[in-house]
Design a protein around this motif. Sequence first.
Motif, PDB file in Angstrom:
ATOM      1  N   GLU A   1       0.822  -1.196   0.000  1.00 53.87           N
ATOM      2  CA  GLU A   1       0.000   0.000   0.000  1.00 53.87           C
ATOM      3  C   GLU A   1       0.863   1.256   0.000  1.00 53.87           C
ATOM      4  O   GLU A   1       0.552   2.251  -0.647  1.00 53.87           O
TER       5      GLU A   1
ATOM      6  N   GLN B   1       3.177  -5.893 -13.424  1.00 48.54           N
ATOM      7  CA  GLN B   1       2.672  -5.171 -12.257  1.00 48.54           C
ATOM      8  C   GLN B   1       3.403  -3.842 -12.082  1.00 48.54           C
ATOM      9  O   GLN B   1       2.787  -2.819 -11.772  1.00 48.54           O
TER      10      GLN B   1
ATOM     11  N   GLN C   1      -5.198   0.836 -12.359  1.00 48.43           N
ATOM     12  CA  GLN C   1      -5.838  -0.189 -11.537  1.00 48.43           C
ATOM     13  C   GLN C   1      -6.784  -0.989 -12.431  1.00 48.43           C
ATOM     14  O   GLN C   1      -7.651  -0.418 -13.093  1.00 48.43           O
TER      15      GLN C   1
ATOM     16  N   ASN D   1      -8.526  -7.163  -7.820  1.00 46.90           N
ATOM     17  CA  ASN D   1      -7.774  -6.743  -6.650  1.00 46.90           C
ATOM     18  C   ASN D   1      -6.333  -6.389  -7.010  1.00 46.90           C
ATOM     19  O   ASN D   1      -5.731  -7.021  -7.885  1.00 46.90           O
ATOM     20  N   GLY D   2      -5.800  -5.382  -6.308  1.00 49.01           N
ATOM     21  CA  GLY D   2      -4.413  -4.993  -6.492  1.00 49.01           C
ATOM     22  C   GLY D   2      -3.478  -5.911  -5.730  1.00 49.01           C
ATOM     23  O   GLY D   2      -3.888  -6.903  -5.115  1.00 49.01           O
ATOM     24  N   ILE D   3      -2.190  -5.564  -5.726  1.00 50.32           N
ATOM     25  CA  ILE D   3      -1.183  -6.422  -5.111  1.00 50.32           C
ATOM     26  C   ILE D   3      -1.367  -6.534  -3.602  1.00 50.32           C
ATOM     27  O   ILE D   3      -0.942  -7.501  -2.982  1.00 50.32           O
ATOM     28  N   GLU D   4      -2.054  -5.549  -2.998  1.00 51.14           N
ATOM     29  CA  GLU D   4      -2.209  -5.568  -1.544  1.00 51.14           C
ATOM     30  C   GLU D   4      -3.310  -6.504  -1.072  1.00 51.14           C
ATOM     31  O   GLU D   4      -3.430  -6.788   0.126  1.00 51.14           O
ATOM     32  N   ALA D   5      -4.151  -7.007  -1.979  1.00 50.85           N
ATOM     33  CA  ALA D   5      -5.284  -7.845  -1.596  1.00 50.85           C
ATOM     34  C   ALA D   5      -4.838  -9.265  -1.243  1.00 50.85           C
ATOM     35  O   ALA D   5      -3.738  -9.705  -1.596  1.00 50.85           O
TER      36      ALA D   5
ATOM     37  N   ARG E   1      -6.122 -11.933  -2.423  1.00 52.07           N
ATOM     38  CA  ARG E   1      -6.040 -12.646  -3.703  1.00 52.07           C
ATOM     39  C   ARG E   1      -5.880 -11.613  -4.825  1.00 52.07           C
ATOM     40  O   ARG E   1      -6.857 -11.167  -5.417  1.00 52.07           O
ATOM     41  N   PRO E   2      -4.649 -11.194  -5.101  1.00 49.18           N
ATOM     42  CA  PRO E   2      -4.424 -10.170  -6.129  1.00 49.18           C
ATOM     43  C   PRO E   2      -4.769 -10.671  -7.522  1.00 49.18           C
ATOM     44  O   PRO E   2      -4.900 -11.878  -7.750  1.00 49.18           O
ATOM     45  N   TRP E   3      -4.859  -9.744  -8.470  1.00 48.86           N
ATOM     46  CA  TRP E   3      -5.313 -10.064  -9.818  1.00 48.86           C
ATOM     47  C   TRP E   3      -4.452 -11.122 -10.504  1.00 48.86           C
ATOM     48  O   TRP E   3      -4.963 -11.950 -11.265  1.00 48.86           O
TER      49      TRP E   3
ATOM     50  N   LYS F   1       2.359 -12.505  -3.576  1.00 52.60           N
ATOM     51  CA  LYS F   1       2.757 -11.111  -3.422  1.00 52.60           C
ATOM     52  C   LYS F   1       4.258 -11.004  -3.204  1.00 52.60           C
ATOM     53  O   LYS F   1       4.910 -10.104  -3.752  1.00 52.60           O
TER      54      LYS F   1
END
Length: 289
Positions: A10, A216, A225, A230-234, A236-238, A248
């Motif tokens: 983040e 990324q 975005q 979802n971004g890298i912080e989620a 389960r990212p994309w 991650k």
Amino acid sequence: MYSKGDNTPEVVFGKKNDDFRDIKKLLTDDSRMIKTQVNYMKSNSQFVVSHFILECCKRLEAKCITTATACALFHKFFSKADIKSYDPYLIGAASIYLAGKVEDDQLRLRDVINIVHATLQRSNTTLLLGDEYWNIRDAIVQAELFLLRMVEFRVRILHPHKYLLHYLTSVRDWMDERDWMAFPVPKAAWSILQDLYHDPFVISCDPSITALGVLQLALEIYGVQLPLLNGIEADRPWFRSLNQKASKERVWDVMSRCMGVYAKEREALEPISVHIQQQQEEEHHVLTD
């Protein structure tokens, strides 16, 4: 690593910080290799010689996959040998010539010799067919055979390029067409990937993970975005939708190495580089005095 502190995604990747702006500036400057000349005779470091290989391949108009293979062969050689024990520029030249054969790219040996010599000596003259030419030719041919033995004749290399093309196709389908056209994400990702070949890390990392990390980083540089993903912080990212092996931590590792290449470029190349325009002005000043 990702739960607390200033190193969370983040904080690091949620905004356009100075590092991203610097990388973006480098990526949009297509002529940066043309506007500056590196005095390669002042350094034998693996990073600088890798840059030498990239520059020679560019001047030879080699295919990008040939360039990648040349750098990978060079890194494989020096993963088994001490760079202080061999002439790295000779191994670099042999890597270029061998890569042309591996990737079915028509790089004539005479062209390789002339470009390598001109890049090292910063000369615009073609090397005449004399003793110096034949000595360089014999040295490259012998170095090629030695290189083959050192890499155990394993010259076919799985590069991240095909994975990156696949991922870019998926991302294009997910993005709004206007955003896709507005931001040069594919060009940036491709440039970052080629620049990553300065680092031996590229031959040890899973190529599919390398491609995701590069993509990324390109998205983060332009602040893109992916919609409904979802971004890298989620949790389960994309990129988990494209590659179940991706995490991650692994993607962040690739991104860090990419950014490290650009930091290293400033550290290793700028002290031994000269701007061509500045050099021409100094030469003109000497002639007119």
